[in-house]
Design a protein around this motif. Structure first.
Motif, PDB file in Angstrom:
ATOM      1  N   HIS A   1     -29.380 -21.555 -15.040  1.00 20.83           N
ATOM      2  CA  HIS A   1     -30.350 -20.747 -13.814  1.00 20.83           C
ATOM      3  C   HIS A   1     -30.464 -18.459 -13.393  1.00 20.83           C
ATOM      4  O   HIS A   1     -29.819 -18.898 -14.028  1.00 20.83           O
ATOM      5  N   MET A   2     -31.281 -18.581 -13.032  1.00 20.79           N
ATOM      6  CA  MET A   2     -31.464 -17.687 -13.195  1.00 20.79           C
ATOM      7  C   MET A   2     -30.953 -16.952 -11.905  1.00 20.79           C
ATOM      8  O   MET A   2     -31.253 -16.926 -10.372  1.00 20.79           O
ATOM      9  N   ASP A   3     -30.449 -15.289 -12.448  1.00 20.92           N
ATOM     10  CA  ASP A   3     -30.062 -14.740 -10.933  1.00 20.92           C
ATOM     11  C   ASP A   3     -30.971 -13.515 -10.448  1.00 20.92           C
ATOM     12  O   ASP A   3     -31.830 -12.867 -11.228  1.00 20.92           O
ATOM     13  N   PRO A   4     -31.413 -14.397  -8.934  1.00 18.84           N
ATOM     14  CA  PRO A   4     -32.931 -13.310  -8.786  1.00 18.84           C
ATOM     15  C   PRO A   4     -33.133 -12.031  -8.423  1.00 18.84           C
ATOM     16  O   PRO A   4     -33.522 -11.680  -8.421  1.00 18.84           O
ATOM     17  N   VAL A   5     -31.356 -11.277  -8.494  1.00 20.03           N
ATOM     18  CA  VAL A   5     -30.837 -10.502  -8.177  1.00 20.03           C
ATOM     19  C   VAL A   5     -31.004  -9.059 -10.227  1.00 20.03           C
ATOM     20  O   VAL A   5     -32.578  -8.395  -9.824  1.00 20.03           O
ATOM     21  N   SER A   6     -30.295  -9.890 -10.495  1.00 20.45           N
ATOM     22  CA  SER A   6     -30.814  -9.019 -11.622  1.00 20.45           C
ATOM     23  C   SER A   6     -32.309  -9.258 -12.815  1.00 20.45           C
ATOM     24  O   SER A   6     -32.371  -8.633 -13.484  1.00 20.45           O
ATOM     25  N   HIS A   7     -32.656 -10.460 -12.796  1.00 20.34           N
ATOM     26  CA  HIS A   7     -33.711 -11.399 -12.999  1.00 20.34           C
ATOM     27  C   HIS A   7     -32.773 -11.260 -14.767  1.00 20.34           C
ATOM     28  O   HIS A   7     -33.509 -11.576 -15.733  1.00 20.34           O
TER      29      HIS A   7
ATOM     30  N   ASN B   1     -40.789 -18.402  -8.714  1.00 12.31           N
ATOM     31  CA  ASN B   1     -40.667 -19.043  -9.664  1.00 12.31           C
ATOM     32  C   ASN B   1     -39.845 -18.393 -10.400  1.00 12.31           C
ATOM     33  O   ASN B   1     -38.860 -19.589 -11.047  1.00 12.31           O
ATOM     34  N   LEU B   2     -39.804 -17.952 -10.984  1.00 11.05           N
ATOM     35  CA  LEU B   2     -38.704 -17.244 -12.109  1.00 11.05           C
ATOM     36  C   LEU B   2     -37.346 -17.095 -11.446  1.00 11.05           C
ATOM     37  O   LEU B   2     -36.430 -16.941 -11.861  1.00 11.05           O
ATOM     38  N   GLU B   3     -37.281 -16.481 -10.259  1.00  7.33           N
ATOM     39  CA  GLU B   3     -36.324 -16.260  -9.587  1.00  7.33           C
ATOM     40  C   GLU B   3     -35.212 -17.405  -9.237  1.00  7.33           C
ATOM     41  O   GLU B   3     -33.967 -16.641  -8.809  1.00  7.33           O
ATOM     42  N   ASN B   4     -36.219 -18.014  -9.022  1.00  8.01           N
ATOM     43  CA  ASN B   4     -35.270 -19.264  -8.801  1.00  8.01           C
ATOM     44  C   ASN B   4     -34.870 -20.592  -9.848  1.00  8.01           C
ATOM     45  O   ASN B   4     -35.389 -21.899  -9.418  1.00  8.01           O
ATOM     46  N   LEU B   5     -35.280 -20.052 -11.450  1.00  5.05           N
ATOM     47  CA  LEU B   5     -35.512 -20.670 -11.646  1.00  5.05           C
ATOM     48  C   LEU B   5     -34.253 -21.650 -12.354  1.00  5.05           C
ATOM     49  O   LEU B   5     -33.666 -20.786 -12.432  1.00  5.05           O
ATOM     50  N   VAL B   6     -34.663 -22.927 -12.676  1.00  5.70           N
ATOM     51  CA  VAL B   6     -33.320 -23.858 -13.223  1.00  5.70           C
ATOM     52  C   VAL B   6     -33.527 -24.686 -14.310  1.00  5.70           C
ATOM     53  O   VAL B   6     -34.908 -25.591 -13.965  1.00  5.70           O
TER      54      VAL B   6
ATOM     55  N   PHE C   1     -38.098 -10.447 -16.712  1.00  8.61           N
ATOM     56  CA  PHE C   1     -36.966 -11.308 -16.607  1.00  8.61           C
ATOM     57  C   PHE C   1     -36.463 -11.830 -18.096  1.00  8.61           C
ATOM     58  O   PHE C   1     -36.876 -11.992 -18.876  1.00  8.61           O
ATOM     59  N   ARG C   2     -35.347 -12.616 -18.443  1.00 11.77           N
ATOM     60  CA  ARG C   2     -34.156 -12.693 -20.178  1.00 11.77           C
ATOM     61  C   ARG C   2     -33.857 -13.841 -19.618  1.00 11.77           C
ATOM     62  O   ARG C   2     -33.579 -13.826 -18.336  1.00 11.77           O
ATOM     63  N   VAL C   3     -34.157 -14.640 -20.720  1.00 13.31           N
ATOM     64  CA  VAL C   3     -33.906 -15.685 -20.634  1.00 13.31           C
ATOM     65  C   VAL C   3     -32.961 -16.591 -21.634  1.00 13.31           C
ATOM     66  O   VAL C   3     -32.527 -17.626 -21.664  1.00 13.31           O
ATOM     67  N   SER C   4     -32.195 -15.076 -21.870  1.00 15.35           N
ATOM     68  CA  SER C   4     -30.972 -15.778 -22.989  1.00 15.35           C
ATOM     69  C   SER C   4     -29.732 -14.969 -22.664  1.00 15.35           C
ATOM     70  O   SER C   4     -30.246 -13.517 -21.732  1.00 15.35           O
ATOM     71  N   ASN C   5     -28.321 -15.079 -22.651  1.00 14.08           N
ATOM     72  CA  ASN C   5     -27.949 -14.379 -21.985  1.00 14.08           C
ATOM     73  C   ASN C   5     -27.645 -12.451 -23.101  1.00 14.08           C
ATOM     74  O   ASN C   5     -27.783 -12.803 -24.036  1.00 14.08           O
ATOM     75  N   GLY C   6     -26.777 -11.781 -22.035  1.00 13.98           N
ATOM     76  CA  GLY C   6     -27.301 -10.677 -22.426  1.00 13.98           C
ATOM     77  C   GLY C   6     -25.903 -10.267 -22.809  1.00 13.98           C
ATOM     78  O   GLY C   6     -24.885 -10.246 -22.994  1.00 13.98           O
TER      79      GLY C   6
END
Lengths: 298, 417
Positions: free
Chosen positions: B370-376, B352-357, B151-156
């Motif tokens: 918020h996390m994109d559940p498809v691309s993580h 939980n990570l896939e639905n992270l807000v 999962f990535r938590v900063s913009n790519g």
């Protein structure tokens, strides 16, 4: 038209930088038969000491013009101190050994020098653009070039001319040519070969440091620049013929223009182009374009 | 320069002490609880990317304190282990394997370089350990390399380039024969950035002509030859894909060669990083179009002010964008474990990570990452600004302003050229 001009000027500028950075390497090989991998370390030491000295000096607020004196002095200091320390402290005990062993020894010295630069100047980058900015730019067919870069072309010509004159028109130079030709005969003639080795090594190191010192105002001086130059310098002297100063000039021109052509016409081939030139030259001239003929000793 | 060197030494010492404190805090925590979540973080602490790593370490400490002081939720205790990758792939892989085999970490986190992240994500996949990417930006990690544990938590770069394409459309769509040149580092990150920008420009129906693509090697020290060619090819826009010291070197060398007089320079992913603006000092030209994954002066929210000022109080300077990414990583891990019944329930944690807000310092008022559940891939706002004189966050003399704000779409757009 613009691209053709850019290729010509950039090719010349890059060739000048390559010649300044590699001529010490070929000089040392020619005289001492040492493939000096540590040359990259001397280049880096020159660049760091120059950037550091320029930084210290400019903080005083004095005129930038004096930095043009500081740069060669920094290179000279590195050349004399590091050159003498390494030649007298390490290399003289290795003379006469296999060339491969000398490669390993100088590689070890290179690694030590890499860490020495990090210990002295840290792992961050150093910039000293003041001397390059001070001279300003000049437009050639509408494309601005730093005058400093063009001055390096002049410096390369001066260094090449001085080396040629020193080797061919002075007594010491002629004796050095004898040493290059045959060490044993030189010794038999009473020439102090060991002294020539020491002096040649110091001059070679100073030239390597000068290459780094004059480049410092144009680049970010960062860890690893020594490794970068040693690969390029080897390409240059292998193309030209190891040990030949004329060959270093031709090799630098070949590599310089190959890189300029690829960057301006087909950028993805930039790195490849340098090694393509080397491969083509070696395919037809396995010892380089101007390699010195070696007599077979039985 | 001597002064700078002394400052660097002091900083290094400070980070060593902080790392030590972080580890001792974690060890202390281990003694008091049996359900500690172990996180192995990989950052370069020296070398070209060292600043980002050191900032990340400081931000991790802030995140741990914020979690500890939270009155809203009872977050699990996190034990953070640090590994210095020195920006080397093999070393990073070795450290990651050690974290998993010897330290039994529940999460891997961090990694500045995309090249190294591509290696570490393979280790995470093999060992079925979550890898929370905090700073690297290559889309390959969320495309063909994606696996259930990443999962990535900063913009790519894909999001940066999407925002960049929108910016170009808004400001240049009226211009006929728009000529664009690209210069970026010769590795995955650079190639992906350029590919994505071209895709989004086409998607936005912006007519443009490519007048040059240049690929200097990573950590190039002399860009003059490329600047000469950029001047010769006469583009309207030069999109620059460099980051960190490479971008600083490029700008410093391009300035006296007049590139900024002839073309508009844009860097949508990392050029607006605070550390870059500081490094440029007086040399940063005004009017460059830059962005970064976090800005010290935007958004003007309480959360961002708290993060930026806390960082400054503790470290003595303002944070680079990497810091906020690391902060986000720790918050995301804590939040995903908090919502799970058990730290070992990987399916639940993944859900939980896939639905992270989460609400992070870089989120403007009324918006949460918020996390994109498809691309993580986490979806965040991308703020693009122009360089303007502003010394409110010294020692930077130029900051970004005149903002263009791009809100993310509901799902990360797929790219296919």
């Amino acid at each position: 038209m613009l691209t053709a001009v850019a290729i010509a000027v950039d090719g010349l500028g890059f060739a000048a930088w390559l010649f300044l950075s590699s001529v010490g390497l070929t000089l040392i090989y020619g005289v001492m038969r040492i493939l000096n991998i540590a040359h990259g370390g001397f280049y880096a030491l020159g660049a760091y000491s120059s950037a550091w000295a320029i930084g210290l000096y400019t903080q005083t607020g004095s005129t930038i013009a004096l930095t043009y004196l500081i740069i060669p002095l920094a290179a000279l200091a590195v050349g004399v101190i590091a050159g003498l320390l390494i030649e007298r402290g390490i290399l003289r005990f290795m003379y006469g050994r296999d060339e491969v062993l000398m490669v390993l020894v100088t590689y070890a010295i290179f690694l030590i020098l890499e860490d020495v630069t990090k210990l002295i100047w840290g792992t961050g980058s150093m910039v000293a653009y003041q001397p390059a900015y001070f001279l300003g730019t000049i437009e050639i067919f509408g494309i601005p070039y730093t005058i400093y870069k063009l001055c390096l072309v002049g410096l390369a010509i001066v260094v090449g001319a001085v080396l040629w004159w020193g080797l061919n028109r002075t007594r010491i130079g002629k004796l050095l040519l004898v040493v290059i030709e045959d060490r044993e005969i030189s010794r038999a003639l009473g020439i102090n070969v060991t002294l020539f080795f020491t002096v040649t090594f110091v001059i070679g190191v100073t030239l390597g440091a000068l290459g780094g010192a004059v480049t410092a105002p144009q680049i970010s001086v960062v860890p690893g620049i020594g490794a970068e130059i040693i690969v390029m310098a080897f390409a240059v002297i292998v193309i030209g013929g190891m040990g030949s100063i004329g060959g270093a000039i031709i090799g630098a021109i070949f590599v310089g223009f190959a890189r300029a052509l690829s960057v301006h016409l087909y950028p993805p081939a930039e790195l490849f182009s340098i090694y393509l030139v080397m491969a083509v030259v070696l395919a037809f001239k396995p010892y380089g374009l101007f390699s010195l003929a070696e007599g077979r000793k039985i | 320069m001597m002064k700078l060197r002394n400052q660097n030494c002091l900083r290094l010492l400070l980070y060593c002490l902080m790392t030590f404190q972080l580890l001792t805090n974690a060890v202390a925590a281990t003694d008091t609880t049996t359900d500690v979540v172990k996180v192995g973080c990989l950052y370069p602490l020296i070398g070209p990317g060292g600043l980002y790593g050191r900032d990340s370490v400081a931000a991790i400490k802030i995140a741990l304190d914020d979690l500890k002081n939270s009155t809203q939720y009872d977050y699990p205790t996190l034990e953070v282990l640090l590994g210095d990758t020195r920006s080397k792939s093999l070393r990073a892989v070795h450290i990651a394997r050690g974290f998993i085999k010897d330290d039994n970490v529940d999460f891997l986190c961090g990694v500045v370089s995309s090249k190294i992240a591509l290696e570490v994500t393979e280790v995470a996949k093999e060992n079925e350990v979550f890898f929370i990417g905090t700073d690297h930006a290559s889309p390959r990690l969320i495309d063909e390399m994606l696996h259930p544990y990443y999962f990535r938590v900063s913009n790519g770069t894909r999001q940066s380039m999407q925002a960049g394409a929108k910016y170009i459309k808004q400001n240049y769509s009226h211009k006929p024969n728009l000529k664009i040149a690209f210069i970026g580092p010769d590795y995955d990150y650079g190639y992906q950035a350029w590919e994505d920008l071209r895709f989004f420009l086409k998607k936005e129906k912006v007519p443009f002509e490519i007048v040059g693509e240049y690929w200097p090697k990573l950590f190039e020290t002399d860009y003059s030859i490329y600047v000469h060619e950029l001047n010769a090819s006469q583009p309207d826009i030069v999109v620059n894909g460099h980051w960190g010291q490479d971008f600083v070197t490029f700008i410093k060398q391009a300035k006296p060669l007049g590139l900024f007089d002839n073309a508009n320079i844009m860097n949508f992913d990392a050029g607006g990083n605070y550390a870059t603006l500081v490094a440029m000092g007086d040399d940063m030209p005004i009017g460059l179009v830059l962005s970064a994954r976090h800005h010290v002066n935007w958004p003007e929210t309480e959360k961002n002010r708290h993060f930026v000022e806390t960082f400054r109080e503790r470290v003595g300077r303002y944070p680079s964008y990497a810091a906020e990414g690391a902060y986000a990583g720790i918050i995301a891990i804590a939040e995903s474990v908090r919502l799970a019944s058990n730290k070992n329930d990987k399916d639940q944690i993944r859900h939980n990570l896939e639905n992270l807000v989460v609400n992070l310092p870089e989120d403007p008022a009324g918006f949460s990452s918020h996390m994109d559940p498809v691309s993580h891939q986490i979806l965040q706002v991308q703020a693009i600004g122009k360089t303007v004189l502003n010394n409110e966050y010294k020692p930077a003399k130029v900051l970004l302003g005149d903002w263009f704000i791009h809100f993310p779409s509901k799902q990360l757009p797929a790219v296919s050229n």
